[in-house]
Write a protein that holds these residues in place. Structure first.
Motif, short mmCIF file in Angstrom:
data_model
loop_
_atom_site.label_atom_id
_atom_site.label_comp_id
_atom_site.label_asym_id
_atom_site.label_seq_id
_atom_site.Cartn_x
_atom_site.Cartn_y
_atom_site.Cartn_z
N CYS A 153 0.83 -1.21 0.00
CA CYS A 153 0.00 0.00 0.00
C CYS A 153 0.86 1.25 0.00
N ARG A 154 1.96 1.23 0.76
CA ARG A 154 2.85 2.38 0.80
C ARG A 154 3.52 2.60 -0.55
N MET A 155 3.97 1.52 -1.19
CA MET A 155 4.65 1.64 -2.47
C MET A 155 3.73 2.18 -3.56
N HIS B 274 -12.51 -5.41 0.64
CA HIS B 274 -12.12 -5.44 -0.76
C HIS B 274 -11.51 -6.80 -1.10
N ALA B 275 -10.81 -7.41 -0.13
CA ALA B 275 -10.18 -8.70 -0.36
C ALA B 275 -9.80 -9.32 0.97
N GLY B 276 -9.62 -10.64 0.96
CA GLY B 276 -9.05 -11.36 2.08
C GLY B 276 -7.58 -11.62 1.79
N VAL B 277 -6.75 -11.61 2.83
CA VAL B 277 -5.31 -11.71 2.66
C VAL B 277 -4.79 -13.02 3.26
N LEU C 101 -4.80 -12.96 -6.73
CA LEU C 101 -3.63 -12.27 -7.29
C LEU C 101 -2.70 -11.92 -6.14
N GLY C 102 -1.53 -11.35 -6.48
CA GLY C 102 -0.59 -10.91 -5.46
C GLY C 102 -0.01 -12.03 -4.63
N GLU C 103 0.57 -13.04 -5.27
CA GLU C 103 1.12 -14.18 -4.53
C GLU C 103 2.35 -13.78 -3.73
N VAL D 11 -2.47 -4.00 -6.57
CA VAL D 11 -1.91 -4.95 -5.60
C VAL D 11 -0.97 -5.92 -6.31
N GLU D 12 -1.40 -6.43 -7.45
CA GLU D 12 -0.55 -7.34 -8.23
C GLU D 12 0.76 -6.66 -8.61
N GLU D 13 0.67 -5.42 -9.07
CA GLU D 13 1.88 -4.70 -9.48
C GLU D 13 2.79 -4.41 -8.28
#
Length: 357
Positions: A146-148, A181-184, A199-201, A325-327
């Motif tokens: 999130c910061r990036m 928005h999503a589960g982590v 996404l975001g492995e 998030v993926e990026e």
């Protein structure tokens, strides 16, 4: 008889004059037409003014309703419209047809807040620490992403894991209804990909094992789950499962293990499963590798089972756009920061992390 005239032949030397009554009716018709024309012109002018300067009517409407909202209003248990739009995940930047350029610009300037849901019973990935705060490498990873990407994110502990993934319902109410928005920290499974996208492995999966009490697991001749040779439990064995985990009954079925589905116990707490195992209420716990420390009364029983269809990351609805998030995750994983988070997991969170190689 007098001369007959054709219908289109004028009468010579005569001009037909309208009667007084007909002349009055003609003037009235002209007057009505003029009034209608003036009304139409006025309506057109008003429409143009509203289109060009919507603030003429919107500002007065907004002032009234903002004042109502500041006094409590009736927006769902005292929430103001601004609070709803900036804290609920389902709040999107929508533009109504009647909103003018100034209103649209104001809405677009409000920052989007992304809400991510976590389970609190999976150390070192995500858990509740001694201070009662959500901690773990998943929170560190998502905070950095999130910061990036310069995003405003809230990391929320779900006290009801079925809000994120319900093993029995094969759905996640909180994600499906837009609470998150999503589960982590979730892994792809056959059941989950039928409902959500990933996404975001950033995590690698562990094999799943049966765990039993030491006195049962070491007695190969009396246990229904062999300690050293492959084989499923008998249909009379009672198995304990964690609500949110990928180590569920469907995994065992896919791996050819048959069992009676109506006698098992599903909870959202490994401590509760441990108590059920110690009391003899259940015969085994089915959980990921290293769920219970080696050397204790609870021991791991071979063989292991592969329950996932890939690495773990972020799980969301198919219509949710979180490409950032993926990026961001790809950027983080290729950095030293990701290595530092993973390598310090044992010291900071009490166990080794299952990070990507």
């Amino acid at each position: 008889m007098g001369k007959r005239y054709a219908l289109d032949e004028p009468i010579a030397g005569k001009r037909i004059q309208p009667s007084g009554e007909e002349e009055e009716m003609s003037k009235a018709a002209v007057g009505i037409a003029v009034v209608a024309l003036l009304l139409a012109a006025g309506a057109f002018t008003l429409t143009v003014l509203i289109w060009a300067m919507p603030s003429l009517i919107i500002d007065r409407y907004d002032l009234k309703h903002k004042g109502d909202a500041n006094q409590g209003g009736s927006q769902g248990q005292g929430q103001t419209p601004s609070a709803v739009s900036t804290t609920t995940p389902q709040a999107q930047l929508t533009v109504q047809p009647t909103q003018g350029p100034e209103v649209i610009a104001e809405i677009q300037q409000k920052p989007q807040i992304y809400i991510f849901g976590y389970d609190g019973d999976w150390r070192p990935q995500q858990y509740v620490n001694a201070e009662g705060r959500l901690a773990g490498i998943s929170i560190e990873v998502m905070t950095e992403v999130c910061r990036m990407k310069n995003k405003t994110c809230h990391h929320t502990l779900s006290h009801q894991p079925k809000e994120i993934w319900d093993t029995r319902a094969k759905n996640g109410q909180g994600i499906q209804n837009g609470w998150y928005h999503a589960g982590v920290g979730l892994f792809r499974t056959a059941d989950r990909i039928n409902v959500f996208k990933f996404l975001g492995e950033y995590l690698t999966p562990s094999m799943a094992f049966f765990y039993g009490m030491k006195n049962n697991a070491t007695n190969v001749t009396n246990t229904t789950v062999p300690a050293t040779t492959p084989g499923p439990p008998s249909s009379s064995s009672i198995i304990g499962f964690h609500e949110l985990y990928y180590t569920d009954q469907s995994c065992l079925v896919r791996n050819g293990v048959t069992m009676a589905r109506d006698i098992h116990r599903i909870t959202n707490d490994f401590e509760e499963l441990k108590d059920l195992l110690a009391s003899g209420t259940i015969d085994y716990i089915f959980a990921p590798d290293n769920t219970f420390p080696a050397g204790g009364d609870i021991v791991k029983i071979s063989p292991g089972y592969d329950c996932t269809l890939g690495n773990g990351g972020i799980m969301m609805r198919h219509d949710m756009n979180l490409q950032w998030v993926e990026e961001g995750m790809a950027e983080l994983i290729s950095s030293q920061k990701y290595r530092d988070i993973c390598n310090s997991a044992t010291v900071n969170h009490g166990a080794a992390a299952t990070c990507l190689p």
